[in-house]
Design a protein around this motif. Structure first.
Motif, PDB file in Angstrom:
ATOM      1  N   VAL A 177       0.710  -1.320   0.020  1.00 18.56           N
ATOM      2  CA  VAL A 177      -0.067   0.114   0.249  1.00 18.56           C
ATOM      3  C   VAL A 177       0.755   1.351   0.158  1.00 18.56           C
ATOM      4  CG1 VAL A 177      -1.788  -1.100   1.177  1.00 18.56           C
ATOM      5  CG2 VAL A 177      -0.055   0.190   2.550  1.00 18.56           C
ATOM      6  N   ILE A 178       2.174   1.004   0.338  1.00 13.98           N
ATOM      7  CA  ILE A 178       2.985   2.261   0.337  1.00 13.98           C
ATOM      8  C   ILE A 178       2.682   3.173  -1.030  1.00 13.98           C
ATOM      9  CG2 ILE A 178       5.501   3.185   0.351  1.00 13.98           C
ATOM     10  CD1 ILE A 178       5.948   0.859   2.383  1.00 13.98           C
ATOM     11  N   GLY A 179       2.700   2.432  -2.190  1.00 11.52           N
ATOM     12  CA  GLY A 179       3.028   3.443  -3.253  1.00 11.52           C
ATOM     13  C   GLY A 179       1.531   4.209  -3.497  1.00 11.52           C
ATOM     14  N   ASP A 180       0.500   3.284  -3.210  1.00  8.40           N
ATOM     15  CA  ASP A 180      -0.827   3.833  -3.349  1.00  8.40           C
ATOM     16  C   ASP A 180      -0.959   5.280  -2.376  1.00  8.40           C
ATOM     17  OD1 ASP A 180      -1.555   2.111  -5.010  1.00  8.40           O
ATOM     18  OD2 ASP A 180      -2.707   1.037  -3.888  1.00  8.40           O
ATOM     19  N   LEU A 181      -0.298   4.962  -1.242  1.00 10.55           N
ATOM     20  CA  LEU A 181      -0.494   6.273  -0.197  1.00 10.55           C
ATOM     21  C   LEU A 181       0.416   7.273  -0.406  1.00 10.55           C
ATOM     22  CD1 LEU A 181      -0.606   4.109   2.979  1.00 10.55           C
ATOM     23  CD2 LEU A 181      -2.568   5.487   2.019  1.00 10.55           C
ATOM     24  N   ARG A 182       1.555   6.995  -1.176  1.00 12.21           N
ATOM     25  CA  ARG A 182       2.448   8.121  -1.601  1.00 12.21           C
ATOM     26  C   ARG A 182       1.902   9.008  -2.776  1.00 12.21           C
ATOM     27  NH1 ARG A 182       8.550   5.982  -3.023  1.00 12.21           N
ATOM     28  NH2 ARG A 182       8.709   8.230  -3.259  1.00 12.21           N
ATOM     29  N   SER A 183       1.002   8.258  -3.533  1.00 12.48           N
ATOM     30  CA  SER A 183       0.426   9.002  -4.623  1.00 12.48           C
ATOM     31  C   SER A 183      -0.545   9.844  -4.100  1.00 12.48           C
ATOM     32  CB  SER A 183      -0.180   7.910  -5.764  1.00 12.48           C
ATOM     33  OG  SER A 183       0.805   7.161  -6.369  1.00 12.48           O
ATOM     34  N   PHE A 184      -1.328   9.139  -3.060  1.00 10.74           N
ATOM     35  CA  PHE A 184      -2.627   9.906  -2.466  1.00 10.74           C
ATOM     36  C   PHE A 184      -2.118  11.330  -1.827  1.00 10.74           C
ATOM     37  CE2 PHE A 184      -5.806  11.270   0.482  1.00 10.74           C
ATOM     38  CZ  PHE A 184      -6.934  10.774   0.039  1.00 10.74           C
ATOM     39  N   VAL A 185      -0.829  11.147  -0.814  1.00 14.78           N
ATOM     40  CA  VAL A 185      -0.596  12.429  -0.346  1.00 14.78           C
ATOM     41  C   VAL A 185      -0.083  13.236  -1.327  1.00 14.78           C
ATOM     42  CG1 VAL A 185      -0.074  11.052   1.897  1.00 14.78           C
ATOM     43  CG2 VAL A 185       1.733  11.369   0.371  1.00 14.78           C
ATOM     44  N   ALA A 186       0.530  12.967  -2.236  1.00 13.24           N
ATOM     45  CA  ALA A 186       0.967  13.908  -3.350  1.00 13.24           C
ATOM     46  C   ALA A 186      -0.158  14.680  -3.976  1.00 13.24           C
ATOM     47  CB  ALA A 186       1.743  13.030  -4.703  1.00 13.24           C
ATOM     48  N   GLU A 187      -1.426  14.006  -3.981  1.00 16.49           N
ATOM     49  CA  GLU A 187      -2.421  14.695  -4.480  1.00 16.49           C
ATOM     50  C   GLU A 187      -3.013  15.344  -3.424  1.00 16.49           C
ATOM     51  OE1 GLU A 187      -5.026  11.707  -5.727  1.00 16.49           O
ATOM     52  OE2 GLU A 187      -3.581  10.533  -6.983  1.00 16.49           O
ATOM     53  N   GLN A 188      -3.230  14.935  -2.312  1.00 15.07           N
ATOM     54  CA  GLN A 188      -4.022  15.622  -1.265  1.00 15.07           C
ATOM     55  C   GLN A 188      -2.907  15.766  -0.005  1.00 15.07           C
ATOM     56  OE1 GLN A 188      -8.060  14.715  -0.926  1.00 15.07           O
ATOM     57  NE2 GLN A 188      -7.848  13.296  -2.751  1.00 15.07           N
ATOM     58  N   PRO A 189      -2.081  16.629   0.085  1.00 16.35           N
ATOM     59  CA  PRO A 189      -1.219  16.516   1.119  1.00 16.35           C
ATOM     60  C   PRO A 189      -1.540  17.106   2.559  1.00 16.35           C
ATOM     61  CG  PRO A 189      -0.677  18.531  -0.282  1.00 16.35           C
ATOM     62  CD  PRO A 189      -1.917  17.689  -1.005  1.00 16.35           C
ATOM     63  N   LEU A 190      -2.709  17.538   2.554  1.00 17.62           N
ATOM     64  CA  LEU A 190      -3.398  18.143   3.914  1.00 17.62           C
ATOM     65  C   LEU A 190      -4.161  17.241   4.572  1.00 17.62           C
ATOM     66  CD1 LEU A 190      -4.354  21.792   2.824  1.00 17.62           C
ATOM     67  CD2 LEU A 190      -2.174  20.870   3.683  1.00 17.62           C
TER      68      LEU A 190
END
Length: 1007
Positions: A177-190
């Protein structure tokens, strides 16, 4: 939805049952998108028009009907697109729309997660996420309210992505899940939850340094954008990571104060409300909002879930207010709410002050309270507040603290307050709540019954919880058993009780706190079956002034015993009941009011509807024309106020259509015989103009049954006459004749010469449409004396127009023009705008036949503009057809074909078969001129069958004559002669000029 499937989670997709992709363009595409975004919920016409046009044209209503009709045509039986009130509803089953499938799969996955089956949950979340193909409604320009809906769906997507990551992480797959979560925080860092899950995944994957780096990146974003440090969960995880812990263990016992009630483990939905309250309360720790203490006030009716929502938010924010969370029930709905001084005393004792130190004076307690909270971080939950005066002393004085209030009142006078008005639950969320109580598999197995059950509960969370508790306590009951019990409206409140909880008690608290006059207004409003009502109805029920009625109804709305339904004609606020509150109001009326008081109140209210209906009819028709009335009205509104309400008579009938139908039903049930049929006949022309055929039929059939029971001859005759006119509107010639014959007989027996003349005019119209011109002229002449005696000039216009049409069909164009022009002038004198413009269209047809397309276009264009602004769909279709025929006369065949789309869509939408036959006839002529002869012949056979079904012999003969012309153009003379021979009997009976031409053609081609 009969096999059709729809996609909204990305570019809009429509597939027929056979797998074909159906392409819609332009406004049809945008309109379908709006309906899909709100699938299974009605969307008002005003919202749709505002979204389709930046500046709505005068014909926006009819244009919208056209676009709806085109969607129905494109999708055929694969779409359930219904008219609901003044809006539209796209109805779909769960498997038909990807959004509904997504919601179902997410509910199931969350249920798996609650049971601890994280592998199944992760699989379910991934299946739901796979349905997304891009942004919702991608590629469609969205209106503001659509944009809000799209944002809501994207928020649900984001939460589901995080739910999926959390489930996979809990199932033991941190590295995946690390890759998915890295993509997510790049899109929505707050999003702190995403950073927390990413850090946790790194820790569990053995990458402690990556977790610490992630924390620093999260902190940088949050400080830069919000001006605030990360929340406690992130900080705690950071601390244990630094200490080389492998998991984010829960902290040890806290020493802070926490008075919060337990959170509901089965809490569902309310995502937008939770987010709004959370954002506001967290601003206590920011720097952007000055020094004011943030206050969130959740208001709503009893049982709607205000406390549940407040407690859920408060628990989620415990770590943001580490000094403590104070809670108190202020008992605002009881006769004796908690005193502010007593509430302060309880809070001060919770903060550690000895009771002996507490001052008695309220102001001194406020000073001590605010001094105790200075520079500390507390969250105060003030539940069930009575009003602003009660809670104002309980608001801390310094930023860092925050206040969360619930109340049935809207607390409009508190400073720095974010107000959340909580409504009942969406059906899907209410079904999920029910599933959480009785087991998700039970609602998954019977989704339709689950939806029915929550609707019977009025989507009220308290009622759903009680229903779920009853089912859980009685495992031998299925959903259908409880549905049967709840379907009895009079016993529903009794069924919605379990243990110490009951819906009736929740409603009674608000009712018992009211003064006696407000209680009386509540009880009497509960007697009305109308789905919503204006202030004047309350005035009638109490026999009081409108200002007093408005004050009382606003008082009921303040304590959530009424809901504001919007604004109606004349600017009057309209109110409605929640179903369960209406049931309680009726219980109280039956218990606390005498039979005589209830009957008198209702008779005044129904008289008010009748008074307004008569006024609206007079405004529409230029006077009290075209209908017969009863002899009296029991109660009238103030004349100036009433005229203001019906200034736009068609807006009035749109607002009141459902109320009129229910009032007629109640009049019939209560024995208000004359009121019953008079209200039905007074709204007939209003219903006709708006094509409200179902309402027209229901009111007349209901009133006719009542008039037959009571032996009221005039009432029976008036209703039969109205039903005959409805048959005209629906092209039911079979039902029209008998109804008119009986109406004529009954009017004669009752000695009503005006009513008899009205029925004669309509009998003449029937004869004219059947091609029996001599009989029609005789009926027109016979009706004249009765109309003149009654001063019914509007029906005289109908007579002149009908005679003109007969001359027109016989080829006597000058005589036809004389009668029709006289009818136009009279309609203008009378002020009957609808009749004037409808007659102008007939004049346009005459001058077009005389070879003056420019004059004809002027008549059609004016009629189209006026009738479009009036909102008269059949008139709009008639005028638009005339414009297409002008283009055809000018040999502009392509433009004629384009113009035919609008009238055909309108006539199909309102079910006007005569109109459809006229348009299809012209379409066939277009195709003939385009040399699409095979298509034209097939279409004309369809027109012939349609005319035969609706008994329109003149049209049938003309269609057969044109069919012969098409066969001749195709070189098939035997088929041409056969068609002409089929046409000749119809034309000989209805149109001498055309009959002569066809006879000559037959002779020419058989010599």
């Amino acid at each position: 939805m009969a096999g059709a499937t729809f996609g909204i989670l990305g570019p809009v997709q429509v597939r027929a049952a056979d797998g074909r992709e159906i392409a819609l363009k332009g406004k049809e595409h945008a309109l379908l998108t709006m309906l899909l975004l709100n699938v299974n919920a009605p969307v008002s016409r005003d919202r749709l028009i505002a979204a389709l046009w930046e500046t709505a044209p005068p014909s926006a209503v009819s244009n919208l009907q056209t676009h709806v009709a085109r969607i129905r045509k494109a999708l055929g039986s694969d779409v359930r697109l219904f008219t609901r009130g003044s809006g539209y509803l796209l109805e779909a089953d769960e498997n038909d729309v990807d959004l509904l499938v997504f919601d179902r799969e997410v509910r199931r996955a969350r249920a798996d997660a609650r049971r601890g089956d994280l592998v199944a949950a992760a699989r379910g979340f991934q299946g739901a996420l796979a349905l997304w193909r891009g942004r919702p409604a991608e590629g469609v320009q969205v209106h503001d309210w659509m944009r809000e809906r799209v944002a809501e769906l994207e928020e649900r997507l984001a939460e589901t992505r995080l739910d999926a990551a959390e489930a996979r992480l809990g199932a033991g797959s941190p590295a995946e899940v690390i890759g998915d979560l890295r993509s997510f925080v790049a899109e929505q860092p707050l999003r702190e939850r995403a950073w927390h899950l990413l850090m946790l995944a790194y820790v569990r994957a053995g990458q402690r340094h990556r977790a610490l780096e992630s924390y620093e990146r999260a902190r940088t974003h949050l400080v830069a954008e919000r001006g605030a440090e990360p929340g406690l969960d992130l900080r705690r995880l950071h601390a244990v990571t630094l200490a080389d812990e492998r998991s984010a263990a829960e902290p040890g016992p806290r020493t802070t104060v926490c008075q919060l009630p337990p959170d509901h483990a089965d809490f569902v939905g309310r995502r937008d409300e939770v987010a709004a309250v959370t954002r506001n309360l967290l601003s206590a720790h920011g720097t952007s909002a000055g020094t004011a203490v943030p206050v969130s006030a959740i208001s709503g009716q009893g049982g709607v879930g205000k406390t549940t929502l407040a407690v859920r938010v408060a628990h989620q924010l415990r770590h943001e207010f580490p000094d403590g969370q104070l809670y108190i029930d202020l008992r605002g709905c009881e006769r004796h709410p908690l005193d502010a001084a007593e509430a302060l005393g309880r809070f001060l004792r919770a903060l550690g002050l000895d009771s002996s130190r507490l001052p008695a004076d309220l102001d001194q307690r406020v000073e001590l309270y605010r001094e105790s909270l200075a520079d500390r971080r507390y969250l105060m939950v003030l539940d069930n507040a009575a009003d602003e005066a009660q809670v104002r002393p309980l608001i801390p004085g310094t930023r860092g603290c925050a206040v969360l209030i619930t109340s049935r009142q809207r607390l409009a006078m508190l400073p720095a307050t974010r107000r959340i008005d909580l409504d009942v639950m969406p059906v899907a969320d209410a079904v999920e709540l029910l599933g959480n109580i009785i087991g998700a598999e039970k609602v998954v197995d019977t989704p339709s019954e689950a939806r029915t059950l929550v609707r019977l509960c009025g989507e009220l969370p308290l009622a759903v919880r009680i229903a779920g508790a009853k089912l859980a306590a009685r495992p031998h009951w299925d959903l259908g058993h409880l549905i049967t019990r709840l379907s009895d409206t009079r016993g529903r409140l009794g069924q919605l009780s379990h243990g110490s909880r009951e819906v009736r008690a929740s409603i009674a608290i608000g009712y018992q706190s009211l003064p006696s006059q407000a209680q009386r207004m509540f009880r009497r409003l509960g007697l009305l079956e109308a789905p919503d009502f204006a202030i004047w109805a309350g005035a009638a029920l109490l026999d009081t002034s409108e200002p007093e009625a408005e004050q009382l109804m606003e008082q009921l709305a303040d304590v959530r015993l009424l809901e504001v339904a919007g604004h109606g004609p004349g600017g009057q606020v309209r109110f409605r009941f929640h179903d369960l509150i209406r049931a309680y109001a009726r219980e109280r009326a039956e218990a606390d009011e005498t039979d005589g008081a209830r009957s008198a109140a209702l008779e005044r209210a129904f008289s008010g509807w009748l008074d307004l209906a008569r006024r609206a009819h007079r405004r529409l028709c230029g006077g009290d024309y075209r209908i017969v009335h009863g002899d009296g009205i029991v109660w009238r509104l103030d004349a100036k106020a009433a005229e203001r309400v019906v200034a736009d008579p068609l807006a009035w009938i749109e607002a009141e259509a459902a109320g009129v139908v229910e009032s007629v039903r109640q009049c019939a049930a209560l024995g208000f015989d004359e009121l019953c049929w008079d209200l039905a006949t007074s709204t007939m022309d209003l219903f006709q103009t708006r094509s409200f055929h179902n309402e027209w039929r229901t009111t007349h059939e209901t009133a006719l049954r009542r008039a037959r029971v009571s032996g009221d001859l005039r009432g029976q005759a008036a209703m039969l006459h109205g039903l005959a006119r409805l048959c005209f509107a629906l092209d039911d010639r079979t039902g029209c004749g008998p109804a008119l014959e009986e109406a004529l007989e009954l009017f004669d027996k009752a000695g009503d010469r005006h009513g008899h003349a009205l029925a004669l005019v309509n009998q003449a119209e029937l004869h004219r449409l059947q091609g029996r011109d001599a009989d029609a002229l005789a009926c027109y002449e016979q009706a004249g004396e009765g109309l003149a005696r009654a001063g019914d000039r509007s029906m005289e216009i109908t007579v002149m127009r009908g005679i003109g049409r007969i001359h027109f069909r016989m080829g006597r164009l000058e005589q036809a023009g004389t009668f029709v022009r006289r009818a136009v002038r009279m309609a203008d004198e009378v002020g009957d705008v609808r009749s004037r413009e409808f007659t102008r269209i007939v004049l346009g047809e005459i001058v077009l036949a005389q070879g003056d397309p420019a004059a004809a276009e002027g008549h059609f264009s004016q009629a189209l503009a006026v009738l479009g602004a009036l909102g008269f769909p059949s008139g709009v279709g008639y005028a638009a057809l005339g414009l297409a025929e002008v283009r055809l006369a000018r040999q502009d065949v392509a433009d004629a074909e384009r113009l035919l789309e609008q009238p055909l869509a309108i006539y199909r939408d309102i079910g006007d078969k005569v109109g459809q036959a006229r348009v299809l006839f012209t379409q066939a002529e277009v195709w003939r001129r385009q040399r699409r002869l095979e298509e034209a012949a097939e279409l004309l056979e369809e027109v012939v069958a349609l005319c035969a079904a609706i008994q329109a012999p003149s049209r049938q003969g003309l269609a057969l004559r044109l069919l012969g012309d098409v066969h001749r153009d195709a070189g098939d003379l035997p088929a041409a002669v056969a068609a002409w021979r089929r046409a000749l009997p119809f034309l000989e009976a209805t149109s001498a000029p055309e009959a002569g031409k066809v006879a000559a053609l037959i002779e020419q081609h058989t010599a």
